[in-house]
Enzyme design. Structure first.
Site, PDB file in Angstrom:
ATOM      1  N   ASP A  96       0.842  -1.199   0.000  1.00  0.00           N
ATOM      2  CA  ASP A  96       0.000   0.000   0.000  1.00  0.00           C
ATOM      3  C   ASP A  96       0.877   1.248   0.000  1.00  0.00           C
ATOM      4  OD1 ASP A  96      -2.954   0.946   0.492  1.00  0.00           O
ATOM      5  OD2 ASP A  96      -1.712   2.174   1.809  1.00  0.00           O
ATOM      6  N   GLU A 140      -4.761   2.467  -4.280  1.00  0.00           N
ATOM      7  CA  GLU A 140      -3.306   2.540  -4.158  1.00  0.00           C
ATOM      8  C   GLU A 140      -2.713   1.246  -3.586  1.00  0.00           C
ATOM      9  OE1 GLU A 140      -4.959   4.578  -0.379  1.00  0.00           O
ATOM     10  OE2 GLU A 140      -5.517   4.276  -2.467  1.00  0.00           O
TER      11      GLU A 140
END
Length: 233
Positions: A96, A140
């Protein structure tokens, strides 16, 4: 009856031809007619290649160019079954981008997209085996699939990725910007009941990395809970 085959002319050029054989009525003879079907075959090959290209594109993420969620789900199911059947390790990395919302708000969505493309590029370049897969999980988040890879090796790969991404810089309107990721590592064992459980373990380990300061790698361990998840991703 008809049959198609490739024919080489004396000048070395290949043609596709179709031969039709017809028996003549009331005789023991037959008639053979041959025609050039190269143009038709070329169109068929172009259509096949276009269809194959569409299928490949359907498995790629439009922004980053790496595998998309659909491709990941298919590969993960297949590798999970293979790992169970052959009793070999299977590791997953959940990745992430750190503080991505703040990055987007500060530098704009264009810079955010460039950041995601750069991360995807590092992930892909860090993989050295044909069976390994880097994919965009959503937003993301990214997932890397490492078939046949034990926990120690997976953690080493993750650490290399984390460091390589931290060393990257982008120029955003004259400002040199760095970005980092947090990575969670999970490896399949007998207690993992399915692919969702394996992904959840990697996710929990990733949140552990977030809460421990970001820009780091954490492994899943029994009893691990995201109790101290950072308030800002």
């Amino acid at each position: 009856r008809s049959v198609a085959f490739r024919f080489r002319k004396p000048d070395g050029v290949f043609l596709w031809v179709e031969a039709n054989v017809r028996w003549k009525d009331d005789t023991d003879g037959f008639v053979v007619s041959i025609r050039d079907i190269s143009a038709r075959v070329a169109v068929q090959e172009q259509l096949l290649e276009a269809n194959n290209q569409l299928q490949r594109l359907a498995m790629l993420d439009g922004l980053t160019g790496i595998a998309n969620r659909r491709c990941l789900d298919s590969c993960l199911e297949r590798e999970f079954r293979r790992a169970s059947r052959e009793e070999i390790p299977l590791s997953v990395l959940m990745i992430d981008a750190d503080r991505f919302k703040s990055y987007n708000d500060t530098y704009g969505h264009g810079a955010g997209d460039e950041c995601l493309r750069a991360i995807a590029g590092v992930l892909s370049q860090s993989l050295r085996r044909a069976a390994d897969l880097a994919s965009r999980f959503g937003g993301e988040e990214f997932v890397v699939l490492l078939p046949g890879c034990n926990e120690d090796t997976a953690a080493t790969v993750a650490q290399r990725m984390c460091q390589s991404i931290a060393e990257q810089t982008v120029n955003v309107n004259g400002a040199i910007v760095r970005y980092t990721v947090s990575i969670g590592v999970a490896t399949m064992d007998a207690s993992v009941e399915g692919v969702e459980a394996l992904i959840e373990r990697a996710d929990l380990a990733m949140y552990r990395a977030k809460s421990a300061g970001r820009n780091r790698v954490e492994r899943w361990q029994p009893g691990l809970l995201p109790a101290a998840v950072a308030t800002s991703a």
